[in-house]
Enzyme design. Sequence first.
Site, PDB file in Angstrom:
ATOM      1  N   GLU A  59       0.788  -1.239  -0.149  1.00  0.00           N
ATOM      2  CA  GLU A  59       0.107   0.108   0.000  1.00  0.00           C
ATOM      3  C   GLU A  59       1.039   1.165   0.039  1.00  0.00           C
ATOM      4  OE1 GLU A  59      -3.804  -1.471   2.613  1.00  0.00           O
ATOM      5  OE2 GLU A  59      -2.073  -0.519   3.588  1.00  0.00           O
ATOM      6  N   CYS A  60       0.539   2.169  -0.856  1.00  0.00           N
ATOM      7  CA  CYS A  60       1.153   3.519  -0.890  1.00  0.00           C
ATOM      8  C   CYS A  60       2.778   3.462  -0.898  1.00  0.00           C
ATOM      9  CB  CYS A  60       0.603   4.268   0.103  1.00  0.00           C
ATOM     10  SG  CYS A  60       0.849   6.306  -0.081  1.00  0.00           S
ATOM     11  N   GLY A  61       3.332   3.769   0.373  1.00  0.00           N
ATOM     12  CA  GLY A  61       4.834   3.756   0.400  1.00  0.00           C
ATOM     13  C   GLY A  61       5.451   2.593   0.151  1.00  0.00           C
ATOM     14  N   SER A 103      -1.281  -0.982  -4.553  1.00  0.00           N
ATOM     15  CA  SER A 103      -1.706   0.403  -5.382  1.00  0.00           C
ATOM     16  C   SER A 103      -1.454   1.159  -4.187  1.00  0.00           C
ATOM     17  CB  SER A 103      -3.312   0.307  -5.116  1.00  0.00           C
ATOM     18  OG  SER A 103      -3.905   0.494  -3.981  1.00  0.00           O
TER      19      SER A 103
END
Length: 444
Positions: A330-332, A421
């Site tokens: 996720e993200c980072g 994502s």
Amino acid sequence: MTVSPASSLTAEPRSCPAMLISAPASGQGKTTVTAALAYYHRQQGRRVRVFKTGPDFIDPQILVYACGQPVYQLDLWMMGEAHCRELLYRAAGEADLILIEGVMGLFDGESSSADLAQALAVPVAAVIDAQGMAQTFAAVAYGLANYRPGLQFSGVIANKVGSAGHAKMLQEALPADMSLLAAMSRDEAVGLPSRHLGLLQADEIGDLDARLLRAAELLNSFIPCLLPESVNFAAISTDPPPRLLQGKRIAVARDAAFSFIYQANLDCLQAMGAELVFFSPLLDSGLPEADSVYLPGGYPELHLQTLADNLPMKQALKDHHRAGKAIYAECGGFLYLLDSLADKEGYQAAMVGLLPGNAVMQTRLANLGMHSLQLEQGEIRGHSFHFSKLDAVLEPIAVSTAQRSFGHGEGFFRKGSLQASYLHLYFPYKPQLAAGFFSGLQSD
């Protein structure tokens, strides 16, 4: 999620003093006041449970430090009202006091702090930064209290007050039926430092204990006014998730670069039978023995060289993927799996290279808000909050729907057993779907 009646042993409502601490805007001192109150009551031997309104990872770290207990999010849209009620009902059974920190301004957002307070019948106290204000303080307070009929409004907390005379002026300006619950003096030893995504993480504030102690001292004389009234929390429970991860071992990244994770997500994975083990992409030279890897969000852009130089960890992740084992990011964590990541100064470093593409940190916010993601197994909800711009080669298998009119969808990517994502998804909303992130052996 399916709501089921509470058992006959827990059918009675539970009563516990509770308060939602909000403000007219961000930056008014909600976190400081909430953490100071939690810290004070904990020092007095009381059991304090703290919640954070909305999808936030950084403020809860401060609140965990202050209360000594896990901190969970509350959001009517992302989680559903039944789940919010269940979390509070459980907390009321073990706490002497419940504090809920609001998000942004009291009425901001599609699922606002006011919406939550009204749905759960929790009274609101508003923190207002009183610097440079006199009678206008009362106008702001009056607006917050009366903007929405039916909202339980306990009073206001004046923050950054200049003197005893200033506090008296603020109090005299308030309507007769409105309480000034506290007047917190301006003190540089109390403020919490911040960066582009919000406050610094708790582990980065070396004098956090001293700051909370000082903030608690500033509120000490007002504690009798700040003791919230008891709230009845109705008995409610949701069906436990299926044991779809029984016998699975999930390695979860957790260090200064990867720390943005919902406690409820970890609880959900364990409730589905998973064993969790933690590792550090910054410090460890390999992965623990595991069936799946979970790379949450965080601040990889602040640790580019260390992540780039840890070649054994990057190779371990590639070997894990090559074996058909699941990776969910996720993200980072997603940025870490790309070919490269560049910080806002333009320094670029090589990342793991499992996903073709590059990302560059921007000085302005790239996307923010709640999102709904529709996958083969149904819908799951979460949020996006990032400053980076993505140049990806891989086509997404799905694109989320932003709840804000000016937001934009986020691509959801899959490469074999890897799924990733920008979205921070809330697993308890659809546990069966979340379990699929950790099953592995997906086709390209």
